[in-house]
Design a protein around this motif. Structure first.
Motif, PDB file in Angstrom:
ATOM      1  N   LEU A 110       8.939  -6.782   5.629  1.00  0.00           N
ATOM      2  CA  LEU A 110       7.802  -6.326   6.438  1.00  0.00           C
ATOM      3  C   LEU A 110       6.975  -7.523   6.890  1.00  0.00           C
ATOM      4  CD1 LEU A 110       6.646  -3.306   4.231  1.00  0.00           C
ATOM      5  CD2 LEU A 110       8.169  -3.273   6.232  1.00  0.00           C
ATOM      6  N   THR A 111       6.430  -7.409   8.080  1.00  0.00           N
ATOM      7  CA  THR A 111       5.517  -8.455   8.565  1.00  0.00           C
ATOM      8  C   THR A 111       4.077  -8.017   8.331  1.00  0.00           C
ATOM      9  OG1 THR A 111       5.620  -7.488  10.753  1.00  0.00           O
ATOM     10  CG2 THR A 111       7.132  -9.311  10.282  1.00  0.00           C
ATOM     11  N   TRP A 112       3.167  -8.960   8.456  1.00  0.00           N
ATOM     12  CA  TRP A 112       1.749  -8.725   8.144  1.00  0.00           C
ATOM     13  C   TRP A 112       1.010  -8.296   9.407  1.00  0.00           C
ATOM     14  CZ3 TRP A 112       0.997  -8.624   3.126  1.00  0.00           C
ATOM     15  CH2 TRP A 112      -0.305  -8.554   2.613  1.00  0.00           C
ATOM     16  N   VAL A 127       1.494   0.095   2.867  1.00  0.00           N
ATOM     17  CA  VAL A 127       0.980   0.951   3.944  1.00  0.00           C
ATOM     18  C   VAL A 127       1.207   0.182   5.235  1.00  0.00           C
ATOM     19  CG1 VAL A 127      -0.988   2.292   4.767  1.00  0.00           C
ATOM     20  CG2 VAL A 127      -0.873   1.641   2.351  1.00  0.00           C
ATOM     21  N   VAL A 128       1.940   0.808   6.159  1.00  0.00           N
ATOM     22  CA  VAL A 128       2.258   0.089   7.402  1.00  0.00           C
ATOM     23  C   VAL A 128       1.726   0.853   8.608  1.00  0.00           C
ATOM     24  CG1 VAL A 128       4.343  -0.931   6.378  1.00  0.00           C
ATOM     25  CG2 VAL A 128       4.526   1.201   7.690  1.00  0.00           C
ATOM     26  N   ASN A 129       1.596   0.134   9.714  1.00  0.00           N
ATOM     27  CA  ASN A 129       1.221   0.800  10.969  1.00  0.00           C
ATOM     28  C   ASN A 129       2.496   1.206  11.721  1.00  0.00           C
ATOM     29  OD1 ASN A 129       2.199  -1.554  12.114  1.00  0.00           O
ATOM     30  ND2 ASN A 129       0.144  -2.442  12.427  1.00  0.00           N
ATOM     31  N   THR A 130       2.341   1.725  12.910  1.00  0.00           N
ATOM     32  CA  THR A 130       3.523   2.230  13.624  1.00  0.00           C
ATOM     33  C   THR A 130       4.486   1.109  13.996  1.00  0.00           C
ATOM     34  OG1 THR A 130       2.254   2.143  15.662  1.00  0.00           O
ATOM     35  CG2 THR A 130       2.338   4.267  14.542  1.00  0.00           C
ATOM     36  N   LYS A 131       3.989  -0.131  13.982  1.00  0.00           N
ATOM     37  CA  LYS A 131       4.891  -1.248  14.242  1.00  0.00           C
ATOM     38  C   LYS A 131       5.612  -1.700  12.968  1.00  0.00           C
ATOM     39  CE  LYS A 131       1.504  -3.354  16.596  1.00  0.00           C
ATOM     40  NZ  LYS A 131       0.778  -4.481  17.178  1.00  0.00           N
ATOM     41  N   GLY A 132       5.302  -1.026  11.863  1.00  0.00           N
ATOM     42  CA  GLY A 132       5.940  -1.405  10.586  1.00  0.00           C
ATOM     43  C   GLY A 132       5.261  -2.596   9.927  1.00  0.00           C
ATOM     44  N   GLU A 133       4.074  -2.989  10.424  1.00  0.00           N
ATOM     45  CA  GLU A 133       3.368  -4.133   9.836  1.00  0.00           C
ATOM     46  C   GLU A 133       2.478  -3.662   8.684  1.00  0.00           C
ATOM     47  OE1 GLU A 133       2.570  -6.535  14.040  1.00  0.00           O
ATOM     48  OE2 GLU A 133       1.096  -5.113  13.231  1.00  0.00           O
ATOM     49  N   ILE A 147      -0.564  -2.992   6.597  1.00  0.00           N
ATOM     50  CA  ILE A 147      -2.025  -2.918   6.740  1.00  0.00           C
ATOM     51  C   ILE A 147      -2.690  -2.710   5.375  1.00  0.00           C
ATOM     52  CG2 ILE A 147      -1.976  -2.093   9.121  1.00  0.00           C
ATOM     53  CD1 ILE A 147      -2.503   0.736   8.057  1.00  0.00           C
ATOM     54  N   GLY A 148      -1.900  -2.409   4.365  1.00  0.00           N
ATOM     55  CA  GLY A 148      -2.506  -2.208   3.046  1.00  0.00           C
ATOM     56  C   GLY A 148      -1.468  -2.000   1.964  1.00  0.00           C
ATOM     57  N   LEU A 149      -1.981  -1.753   0.771  1.00  0.00           N
ATOM     58  CA  LEU A 149      -1.156  -1.638  -0.423  1.00  0.00           C
ATOM     59  C   LEU A 149      -1.726  -0.505  -1.275  1.00  0.00           C
ATOM     60  CD1 LEU A 149       0.858  -2.800  -2.563  1.00  0.00           C
ATOM     61  CD2 LEU A 149      -1.006  -4.324  -3.282  1.00  0.00           C
ATOM     62  N   ILE A 150      -0.974   0.592  -1.361  1.00  0.00           N
ATOM     63  CA  ILE A 150      -1.420   1.735  -2.178  1.00  0.00           C
ATOM     64  C   ILE A 150      -1.608   1.306  -3.630  1.00  0.00           C
ATOM     65  CG2 ILE A 150      -0.612   3.923  -3.200  1.00  0.00           C
ATOM     66  CD1 ILE A 150      -1.436   4.269  -0.299  1.00  0.00           C
ATOM     67  N   ASP A 168      -6.890  -3.325   1.288  1.00  0.00           N
ATOM     68  CA  ASP A 168      -6.744  -3.710   2.695  1.00  0.00           C
ATOM     69  C   ASP A 168      -6.023  -5.055   2.789  1.00  0.00           C
ATOM     70  OD1 ASP A 168      -8.357  -2.837   5.493  1.00  0.00           O
ATOM     71  OD2 ASP A 168      -7.616  -4.903   5.406  1.00  0.00           O
ATOM     72  N   SER A 169      -5.098  -5.150   3.733  1.00  0.00           N
ATOM     73  CA  SER A 169      -4.319  -6.392   3.893  1.00  0.00           C
ATOM     74  C   SER A 169      -5.229  -7.588   4.142  1.00  0.00           C
ATOM     75  CB  SER A 169      -3.323  -6.226   5.053  1.00  0.00           C
ATOM     76  OG  SER A 169      -4.021  -5.917   6.252  1.00  0.00           O
ATOM     77  N   ARG A 170      -6.387  -7.348   4.802  1.00  0.00           N
ATOM     78  CA  ARG A 170      -7.284  -8.472   5.106  1.00  0.00           C
ATOM     79  C   ARG A 170      -7.958  -9.030   3.862  1.00  0.00           C
ATOM     80  NH1 ARG A 170      -9.631  -4.807   9.928  1.00  0.00           N
ATOM     81  NH2 ARG A 170      -9.163  -3.328   8.237  1.00  0.00           N
ATOM     82  N   ALA A 171      -8.235  -8.137   2.893  1.00  0.00           N
ATOM     83  CA  ALA A 171      -8.850  -8.602   1.646  1.00  0.00           C
ATOM     84  C   ALA A 171      -7.897  -9.509   0.881  1.00  0.00           C
ATOM     85  CB  ALA A 171      -9.238  -7.408   0.782  1.00  0.00           C
ATOM     86  N   ILE A 172      -6.609  -9.167   0.931  1.00  0.00           N
ATOM     87  CA  ILE A 172      -5.629  -9.986   0.217  1.00  0.00           C
ATOM     88  C   ILE A 172      -5.617 -11.406   0.765  1.00  0.00           C
ATOM     89  CG2 ILE A 172      -3.145 -10.248  -0.253  1.00  0.00           C
ATOM     90  CD1 ILE A 172      -2.991  -7.119  -0.201  1.00  0.00           C
ATOM     91  N   ILE A 173      -5.564 -11.505   2.088  1.00  0.00           N
ATOM     92  CA  ILE A 173      -5.536 -12.838   2.720  1.00  0.00           C
ATOM     93  C   ILE A 173      -6.836 -13.597   2.439  1.00  0.00           C
ATOM     94  CG2 ILE A 173      -5.467 -14.046   4.943  1.00  0.00           C
ATOM     95  CD1 ILE A 173      -2.750 -12.848   4.049  1.00  0.00           C
ATOM     96  N   GLU A 174      -7.979 -12.920   2.579  1.00  0.00           N
ATOM     97  CA  GLU A 174      -9.275 -13.584   2.376  1.00  0.00           C
ATOM     98  C   GLU A 174      -9.392 -14.130   0.948  1.00  0.00           C
ATOM     99  OE1 GLU A 174     -11.509 -14.236   4.568  1.00  0.00           O
ATOM    100  OE2 GLU A 174     -13.426 -14.538   3.537  1.00  0.00           O
TER     101      GLU A 174
END
Lengths: 697, 697
Positions: A242-244, A635-641, A643-646, A671-677
């Motif tokens: 999966l991509t981010w 958790v992915v969006n419609t592009k399969g990227e 966006i989060g982690l249950i 949230d995927s953004r919290a992981i990166i931050e």
């Protein structure tokens, strides 16, 4: 192998499962744990304008990971990086910890590949091939066979189907019972056992809020960790990963790929009553007891606190989950709705003489089985749910391995079939360290539980205790056994029946004395309950397909499913709960609850506050229908990227074992953004963040 | 009224008690909870050269205090100052606390009499007169009566004896069943209900070490608080009060005056098996459940933590006590010794035809009763041990008061007899604040417990829940009732049967629906178990007197007893545990366990360390034979001077419920010198220390 295996959304696999009907109510719009071979195309298209292509489905399926510890994960870089929850990885973190280096306390980050830590016995499976084998499984079943005999015929077929598939494909193959026996699918997995730890934060931030906030929302947890898959000493080059994403927004469609463990949505009312009055109370009594025992154990010293932590967290999590389930079953609204739905279906069947003849007795078959098992339930529960510890498990597997592997494949207990042996050996020969104090506590607890429940004059109790108190007997067994050494276990396994028969090892001698009754109870359960449930539910499922159509999903079976739902908040006690939290909210909650158990923050997070963008989304909820086992699902969006982690469900999701109500049932994700931050600003883990975001390749 | 009433050595009164034989083994030298009317003169003289005079016995008897909350105390100044444990006073401390003023957190000291805080419903009793009434109690029992009928006759006699004595003496009179029915004594008490709080330290130092160190030694607890008895608005001028000592030394004889609650030392083997396999496991299951529930409750907020604290501490304490008892009963050494002793006595009885005829069936009467109650034990346990809360207690007492007080005195349930009514009204009209959240938690817990144990299709459960979930039903009852107001309770009591019959108050309506089965179960217990136990144990006791002599003490009955033993350490796991700890040791333990639950110290103790003489003895152990209920007992020297304050027993004392073993069984006390040092140096409470030490009078 843990003595308790339920952790937040990390759940033991139960065997009783069946297809679930979709309510047409607006509150149930996002319901369902769908097979990837039969996704809810129409719903996704109509409600969210999304039509997953076969390639999309194939890509996410082969990026998803099932984790032997009982959770889910996903491959998130071409170099085999795997993302899951901290609480899924925590058993490994404990195994890799010592008194001097407590990874739960300090967290871990491997700055180089060389620093990545090999996990003792973690197995990751990636679902590669799927095939419907319903007709092959049922081929030997004859008209008029008893449910028990039919069940045996099917089990033999299942064992052989899996073995043949495995021999051909060299994949790990399993036959999955869907709709409780209405369908059988063959799932073949790529199996990985060289798995290494890359990153984990401190438990204090992964599980911020502790038991108090578990299954609640708003939440503020960095419940993530990363592993990497190796083969032949090198990271795998993953065909699918999966991509981010750049992040999500309220209202976005969230798609969850994971392995929900077990639901009971299609249980009959009598079966639910059995859960309500017998099974769940028995589990809770066992858990309340265990929770108190582990707290006492952990209070003894800082080292005992470290050792007991993993069992303790498992117990508290299960206790909260079952408490929520029981509350649901004690709620007349929930039980009333289940009763009406059952009446409607039974009326429809009765109204059609042909249907009635074929399926009309399905409900009664279940009722009879659940009722009759009451007579031996307590004993079964003690032997099959109470008598557990790592060493007990090893002794049992070694004793049974000798006997079972001498039988034809189709007649063996499931875990000793050819297709299951590789995983069994991975567990049995695990080099994970064992701790005497922990095993003594577990075994003394198991023996006391046995004596309390069966009575001390019971022959099995007399044999188990051998004239000693539970504590003294546990000490004798643990201090005297050689089974703590993986080489000794291997030697006994490879020595076969003769070695086991001759062995004077106290754990082996102990289990040889327990095995007969334990086997008898298991066999009775499989013949009288499991087979009857499969017979009954197969009829009910067929009736349901006929009355309501086949556009439905089966009850959860710890196999891969697609769930979906919008990112949206909900109302609770008259308050609107927004869908996202942020770092700022976490620091507020910390200030509010400071000093209370579970609300400490790691030093890193206290000192590093100034470096963080406090508006970064931290956790979020969506309507996706999940349950224990989904822990670590991407958790992915419609592009399969990504966006989060249950990592959890809210308190309203607990009744989801029996019924999904979209008004309040929410899945909770990091949230995927919290992981990166956090990786970049607090953990000095820029290279890992780069790998996730595909930078520098 | 608390839903759980066992706290450390603070124990509910059980009804089954009997005389205990003294082992001649050297390890049992300090055994016994002796009647003050039959002290162990020979032993004290021979072993310690001490011969208590009648005046000495009379003085200590009339200085000792029984505390309605379930503990012991003593009058320690001529101005009516009463010393007991913080954990005995903690229920009062909670009642006197508010969200803004948490006395458990901050402690309390009244610098002037005017600042002393009136306690809502504390009752203190001082034993003033004792009379043997065995022949009067048995006068109406005829040859050939069934145990149940004989029991009824005795109960009627007991009610009338107590009423007559009370009418004559104006004291509070009770008939105490000793040696389980071999003897009956009339005890008349001076009763005090205007009791005011003078001093309490912070819970953190009173209970330093928390659940981890509870029932352990070495210990470092200032588990003390002081009350003062008032009459007519002024402190009483006590005829008897204990004076303060200059301290004690290792080897000194320690004498303990207190109210041990309940022991089961003379239980038959079959009766102990009932405890082992049925009663204690049932209690533990209930306690494990409650402990987890209260932790969840307390985790919700700081205020819930404050509110739930008292129930939580009670539960954890009981859980640890019963765990120790069960461990003892699961220990083959303990049960083996009990079995041999029983065999010897039965053999001696069988060898004498006359004895055999009179007493030979005593053991069988008990066995039969304990065996037959198994059939209805679960139901009895749910109704009589599970269905509890403050409001449930009020509703039950109000409903029953109306019915019972219309019957002749001799036919009433015990607590409604004329001699018991004053204490009942003190409890019923208590102005102590009630908290909705707490009562909802208790009642929801009780209802869930009922449903889990009886099953939700049970008619009583259906009635109790009235179609709602336990939580919703509890909310409805608690939010809808007027019984939270003492005036409303008084109005219903004074309105009698008519007021109760007409009442639509939901709690009253609830209890009216529960009362019939609850009464039936209680009555069945009293007729079929209690009366049979009294009949059987009276025979066994008589046999024991005949075979072993009468130089013995009865099982504990929450009435005044004298225990004794030297101040001495013991060996544990190969280590020698010295008898005294000091302040320095406490600061070391604090440093060692800092940050772990239960090991916080109050600011006052951290900042004030430099002012303390760190070599001051803090806690000590002695061999005195005590049990729950002894909490708050004064420890005196041969001059009757206070050298300490009992607050706990060590872990080896828990099996003391069944058997005393002087090698390791120790009572744990606060040293009198630590109390003075802390009062003067840390609490700025010189005047209180002066009053204790008799200075400035």
């Amino acid at each position: 192998m843990k003595s308790t295996c339920v952790r937040r959304l990390l759940v033991c696999v139960a065997l009783s499962v069946l297809g679930c009907g979709i309510s047409d109510d607006a509150t149930a719009r996002d319901e369902g744990m769908w097979l990837l071979t039969a996704p809810p195309r129409a719903m996704l298209k109509e409600r969210y304008g999304f039509d997953p292509s076969p390639a999309w489905l194939d890509h996410v399926q082969r990026s998803a990971v099932r984790i032997s510890a009982g959770g889910s994960g996903s491959i998130v870089s071409p170099d085999g990086l795997v993302m899951t929850n901290h609480h899924v990885g925590s058993e490994v973190l404990s195994q890799l910890s010592t008194k001097a280096r407590d990874l739960m306390e300090t967290g871990f980050y491997a700055r180089t590949r060389a620093e990545e830590l090999k996990c003792p016995d973690l197995e990751l499976d990636v679902l590669w091939e799927i095939k419907d084998v319903t007709s092959e499984v049922n081929a030997g079943v004859k008209e008029g066979m008893s449910p028990a005999d039919a069940g045996e015929v099917r089990q033999r077929a299942i064992a052989e189907i899996a073995r043949h598939a495995q021999d051909e494909s060299k994949l790990k193959c399993e036959v999955v019972t869907l709709y409780q026996g209405a369908r059988y699918h063959l799932y073949c997995y790529r199996r990985y056992t060289d798995v290494r730890l890359v990153f984990a934060p401190e438990q204090a931030i992964a599980y911020f809020g502790g038991d108090t906030d578990n299954f609640e929302f708003p939440r503020f947890n960095l419940d993530v960790c990363f592993f990497r898959i190796y083969e032949d000493g090198l990271p795998i080059q993953a065909e699918h990963s999966l991509t981010w994403s750049g992040g999500s927004r309220e209202g976005d469609l969230a798609l969850v790929l994971g392995h929900p463990g077990s639901t009971q949505r299609l249980y009959t009312n009598d079966h639910l009553k059995f859960m309500r009055y017998t099974m769940i109370p028995a589990r809770l009594r066992q858990l309340w007891r265990a929770e108190v025992k582990w707290q006492e154990f952990m209070g003894r010293s800082a080292e005992d606190q470290r050792l007991g932590n993993e069992d303790y967290l498992g117990v508290t999590n299960s206790r909260k989950a079952f408490t929520g389930q029981l509350a649901g079953l004690l709620d007349p609204a929930v039980m009333g709705a289940k009763a009406s739905a059952e009446s409607r279906l039974r009326d429809a069947v009765r109204a059609n003489p042909e249907w009635n003849k074929r399926w009309g007795d399905g409900w009664d078959v279940i009722s009879k089985a659940e009722h009759e098992r009451l007579a031996w339930f307590d004993r079964w529960f003690v032997f099959e749910r109470g008598l557990r510890s790592d060493l007990i498990g090893y002794a049992r597997d070694i004793v049974r391995h000798a006997e079972e592997t001498s039988k034809p494949n189709g007649e063996r207990l499931r875990e000793f079939r050819e297709s299951a042996l590789a995983s069994l050996y991975t567990r049995l020969y695990s080099p994970a360290p064992m701790h005497d104090a922990l095993e003594i506590e577990r075994i003394a607890g198991a023996l006391s539980f046995m004596a309390e429940n069966l009575g001390g004059d019971d022959p099995a109790v007399l044999t188990a205790l051998a004239g000693k108190s539970p504590k003294a007997r546990a000490e004798e067994l643990v201090l005297g056994t050689s089974l703590k050494d993986p080489a000794a276990r291997r030697k006994l396994v490879e020595g076969g029946s003769a070695a086991v028969a001759e062995s004077k090892d106290p754990m082996i001698v102990f289990w040889k004395a327990m095995d007969k009754e334990s086997r008898a109870l298991r066999s009775r359960y499989e013949r009288e309950v499991e087979a009857a449930e499969q017979a009954g539910y197969a009829k009910i499922a067929a009736a349901k397909f006929a009355v309501e159509g086949e556009n439905t999903y089966p009850d959860a079976t710890f196999s891969l499913r697609l769930s979906f739902g919008a990112i949206k908040g909900y109302a609770e006690n008259g308050r609107d709960i927004p869908p996202y939290t942020d770092f700022a909210g976490m620091y507020e909650r910390y200030a509010d609850r400071k000093g209370q158990v579970g609300f400490d923050l790691p030093e890193r997070w206290l000192r590093g506050k100034g470096r963080l963008d406090l508006t970064t989304p931290f956790n979020f909820v969506c309507g996706a229908d999940i349950i224990g086992g989904n822990s670590g699902s991407p958790v992915v969006n419609t592009k399969g990227e990504v966006i989060g982690l249950i990592f959890d469900g809210n308190i309203h999701s607990l009744v989801g074992a029996f019924q999904y109500d979209g008004t309040q049932n929410r899945a909770v994700a990091v949230d995927s953004r919290a992981i990166i931050e956090a990786l970049r600003k607090l953990y000095d883990a820029g290279p890992l963040a780069d790998e996730l975001q595909g930078k520098g390749r």
